[in-house]
Design a protein around this motif. Sequence first.
Motif, PDB file in Angstrom:
ATOM      1  N   GLN A 100       5.658  -0.012  -8.778  1.00 49.94           N
ATOM      2  CA  GLN A 100       4.126  -0.306  -9.400  1.00 49.94           C
ATOM      3  C   GLN A 100       3.279   0.483  -8.708  1.00 49.94           C
ATOM      4  OE1 GLN A 100       2.393  -4.715  -7.487  1.00 49.94           O
ATOM      5  NE2 GLN A 100       4.032  -3.969  -6.981  1.00 49.94           N
ATOM      6  N   ARG A 102      -0.719   0.564 -10.694  1.00 50.17           N
ATOM      7  CA  ARG A 102      -1.809  -0.605 -10.827  1.00 50.17           C
ATOM      8  C   ARG A 102      -1.682  -1.747 -10.869  1.00 50.17           C
ATOM      9  NH1 ARG A 102      -2.084   4.389 -14.357  1.00 50.17           N
ATOM     10  NH2 ARG A 102      -1.886   3.142 -16.468  1.00 50.17           N
ATOM     11  N   PRO A 229       2.772  -3.548  -1.721  1.00 52.93           N
ATOM     12  CA  PRO A 229       1.499  -3.083  -1.354  1.00 52.93           C
ATOM     13  C   PRO A 229       0.482  -4.627  -1.613  1.00 52.93           C
ATOM     14  CG  PRO A 229       2.845  -1.994  -3.066  1.00 52.93           C
ATOM     15  CD  PRO A 229       4.007  -3.047  -2.767  1.00 52.93           C
ATOM     16  N   GLN A 230       1.194  -5.886  -1.691  1.00 56.02           N
ATOM     17  CA  GLN A 230       0.417  -6.788  -1.910  1.00 56.02           C
ATOM     18  C   GLN A 230       0.251  -7.512  -0.350  1.00 56.02           C
ATOM     19  OE1 GLN A 230       3.184  -6.387  -3.456  1.00 56.02           O
ATOM     20  NE2 GLN A 230       2.950  -7.214  -5.127  1.00 56.02           N
ATOM     21  N   ALA A 233      -2.931  -5.266   0.501  1.00 62.37           N
ATOM     22  CA  ALA A 233      -4.189  -5.437  -0.312  1.00 62.37           C
ATOM     23  C   ALA A 233      -4.837  -6.363   0.776  1.00 62.37           C
ATOM     24  CB  ALA A 233      -3.871  -5.681  -1.885  1.00 62.37           C
ATOM     25  N   LEU A 252      -6.745  -2.838  -8.556  1.00 62.43           N
ATOM     26  CA  LEU A 252      -6.223  -1.656  -7.396  1.00 62.43           C
ATOM     27  C   LEU A 252      -5.160  -0.666  -8.422  1.00 62.43           C
ATOM     28  CD1 LEU A 252      -4.317  -4.590  -5.064  1.00 62.43           C
ATOM     29  CD2 LEU A 252      -6.631  -3.565  -4.147  1.00 62.43           C
ATOM     30  N   TRP A 253      -5.636   0.637  -7.483  1.00 59.07           N
ATOM     31  CA  TRP A 253      -4.579   1.919  -7.294  1.00 59.07           C
ATOM     32  C   TRP A 253      -4.078   2.240  -6.312  1.00 59.07           C
ATOM     33  CZ3 TRP A 253      -9.013   0.971  -9.492  1.00 59.07           C
ATOM     34  CH2 TRP A 253      -9.902   1.199 -10.990  1.00 59.07           C
ATOM     35  N   LEU A 254      -2.039   1.981  -6.295  1.00 60.42           N
ATOM     36  CA  LEU A 254      -1.381   2.273  -5.508  1.00 60.42           C
ATOM     37  C   LEU A 254      -0.351   3.714  -5.315  1.00 60.42           C
ATOM     38  CD1 LEU A 254       0.628  -1.246  -5.932  1.00 60.42           C
ATOM     39  CD2 LEU A 254      -1.158  -0.489  -4.715  1.00 60.42           C
ATOM     40  N   LYS A 255      -0.777   4.004  -4.403  1.00 60.66           N
ATOM     41  CA  LYS A 255      -1.011   5.894  -4.781  1.00 60.66           C
ATOM     42  C   LYS A 255       0.190   6.573  -3.589  1.00 60.66           C
ATOM     43  CE  LYS A 255      -5.915   6.728  -5.825  1.00 60.66           C
ATOM     44  NZ  LYS A 255      -5.219   7.012  -7.183  1.00 60.66           N
ATOM     45  N   MET A 289      -4.004   3.375  -0.854  1.00 62.14           N
ATOM     46  CA  MET A 289      -4.603   2.439  -2.216  1.00 62.14           C
ATOM     47  C   MET A 289      -6.361   2.707  -2.120  1.00 62.14           C
ATOM     48  SD  MET A 289      -4.648  -1.607  -1.429  1.00 62.14           S
ATOM     49  CE  MET A 289      -3.058  -1.612  -1.523  1.00 62.14           C
TER      50      MET A 289
END
Length: 294
Positions: A100, A102, A229-230, A233, A252-255, A289
């Motif tokens: 996942q 973005r 990630p959620q 967030a 959102l950008w998950l880095k 993030m």
Amino acid sequence: MTTHHKTFLAPPSLPAMGLGALWPSSGWHAEQGFPEFSFIWRDYRISRQALDVLQRLAGRNDDVTTERLLLLAPHVTGFRLTLAMLMHPRWPIPIWRALQLRNRMIRHGDVKVAFPSDLIARAIAWRVHGKGIELDVHARLLQGADCPWESITTFYYRGRFTPLFSRGAADGAPSASPVVDPALPPVAHWTVEGGQRLRFTRLTGDTNPLHLLDAYARRAGFAAASAHPQRIAAQCLGHLAPTQAPPRQLDLWLKGPVYYGRAVTLRQAAGDDGDDFALWVDGDERPAMVGVMR
């Protein structure tokens, strides 16, 4: 190109999804691309209990935070429909190769809690480039005659695929995230608590053991299990400074992973289109993030 339409009258079954993921994948064929799937979840509802879980993670239950979380809640509780599609036996690339990358979530109106709804997910675009494939999955929430919410989730399949080409418009979050100055004073600092991992897994349908088991994550080369990630967030939305109007879009950008038990720092800045924010795991130079709340 393969077409397939599937209707769920109850939440997609996690055991059935797991069995589908174990089915041998056909492999990527450029002339076929991704299937024209349309997955529909009838009588989907954002439960009051699920919103309570997100409010506890956010650490606040005021009206401002609730409005923010209603922008995130369909993505959390409806995520298993997208996963059911990506884990289907006819899907050409196995789910464990998907990352996942973005998210773009958009509110068009009031999102009703505990309201019988339809949730629809389908693949709308993809881009084959030198290091992998980016896939956009579009989800729409229908409540009566209204569509108060939609999202585009971008997944990434790492590998060599040919030929290089694109299909469909890239309408999700842009590939480049905003840059938030790490020298800005933090708006919040907390430690990522690791309890109720299984409960959040049931909310999202994401059963990846990297989010559950520290020992498994270490054997896979990570420092520990990392939060969904959620989940991160939701915590960010609860810690951001108040805004005057409810947000209508969240990108959102998950880095990188955010490990349980690690301290994190959140910074926020006014951007061109809204409020930019970024979350750092303490000791890391790169944010894990980045987001924009419009």
